[in-house]
Write a protein that holds these residues in place. Sequence first.
Motif, PDB file in Angstrom:
ATOM      1  N   GLN A  59      65.329  -6.349 -31.444  1.00  0.00           N
ATOM      2  CA  GLN A  59      64.281  -5.285 -32.105  1.00  0.00           C
ATOM      3  C   GLN A  59      63.060  -5.732 -31.769  1.00  0.00           C
ATOM      4  OE1 GLN A  59      64.685  -3.111 -34.913  1.00  0.00           O
ATOM      5  NE2 GLN A  59      67.110  -3.220 -35.296  1.00  0.00           N
ATOM      6  N   HIS A  63      60.331  -0.482 -30.572  1.00  0.00           N
ATOM      7  CA  HIS A  63      61.522   0.200 -30.125  1.00  0.00           C
ATOM      8  C   HIS A  63      62.631  -0.925 -30.291  1.00  0.00           C
ATOM      9  CE1 HIS A  63      59.710  -2.514 -26.953  1.00  0.00           C
ATOM     10  NE2 HIS A  63      61.066  -2.524 -26.581  1.00  0.00           N
ATOM     11  N   ILE A  64      63.778  -0.356 -29.773  1.00  0.00           N
ATOM     12  CA  ILE A  64      65.086  -1.096 -29.966  1.00  0.00           C
ATOM     13  C   ILE A  64      65.485  -1.273 -28.550  1.00  0.00           C
ATOM     14  CG2 ILE A  64      67.261  -1.449 -30.901  1.00  0.00           C
ATOM     15  CD1 ILE A  64      66.491   0.516 -33.186  1.00  0.00           C
ATOM     16  N   LYS A  88      65.261   2.565 -27.072  1.00  0.00           N
ATOM     17  CA  LYS A  88      65.214   3.544 -28.077  1.00  0.00           C
ATOM     18  C   LYS A  88      63.654   3.619 -28.759  1.00  0.00           C
ATOM     19  CE  LYS A  88      65.915   6.929 -31.127  1.00  0.00           C
ATOM     20  NZ  LYS A  88      64.776   7.027 -31.565  1.00  0.00           N
ATOM     21  N   LYS A  90      61.651   3.846 -31.673  1.00  0.00           N
ATOM     22  CA  LYS A  90      61.870   4.037 -33.333  1.00  0.00           C
ATOM     23  C   LYS A  90      60.850   5.390 -33.709  1.00  0.00           C
ATOM     24  CE  LYS A  90      62.276  -0.807 -34.113  1.00  0.00           C
ATOM     25  NZ  LYS A  90      61.887  -1.992 -35.061  1.00  0.00           N
ATOM     26  N   GLY A  91      61.773   5.930 -34.468  1.00  0.00           N
ATOM     27  CA  GLY A  91      61.372   7.177 -35.323  1.00  0.00           C
ATOM     28  C   GLY A  91      61.049   8.422 -34.250  1.00  0.00           C
ATOM     29  N   TRP A  95      64.989   8.139 -25.482  1.00  0.00           N
ATOM     30  CA  TRP A  95      65.563   6.878 -25.165  1.00  0.00           C
ATOM     31  C   TRP A  95      65.214   6.918 -23.581  1.00  0.00           C
ATOM     32  CZ3 TRP A  95      67.458  10.709 -28.110  1.00  0.00           C
ATOM     33  CH2 TRP A  95      68.237  10.305 -29.157  1.00  0.00           C
TER      34      TRP A  95
END
Length: 174
Positions: A59, A63-64, A88, A90-91, A95
């Motif tokens: 995390q 982003h992840i 990815k 976030k929100g 991708w």
Amino acid sequence: NILRDGGSFLYNSEPAILKYFMGTRSHNTVMLGDFDQMLKGPRFTWFDWSQSIEASLKQCDGHIEFQGSISAFTYIDKKIRHRRKVTKVKGIPRWLIEDEIIGTKEFEMNQLWHFNPDSADLVTIKAHDETGMSLEKNIIKGWYSSYYGVKEKSEYYIYTTVKRKIITQIEIAE
């Protein structure tokens, strides 16, 4: 289900259909030329199985990030590795996928994406190689099997390069 694999269809069918559904071509991954990631044997047998080398998930602030690598195509050369990094945001349905082939420069690299046709109009995809050169989307006829014994026509995208890395951004309209 916006990105999907081809499904199973039938376990007894003509060789070309079995190769498609059981092989790499019906999955959202990479191929070297027309080679599957593992060597197909008789019936349900696969040789030289892909093996996980490493995987991590972290995390970050915005982003992840997933990173993983496997040994694949080892029936061609034992040193070949496929590394995938997925970021990815976030929100936001966005991708960034970075696929890299390590250990060979002999074959074209093909990145495959199978979209649900009901969602295809919502998807924006852009791909380029490691030098920043944009890659053209080739639309290929394929199949999808939502239930055993049911096969329907479908399309999938292939991005091809002679380089060793493809960077792809996939975004879904909200």
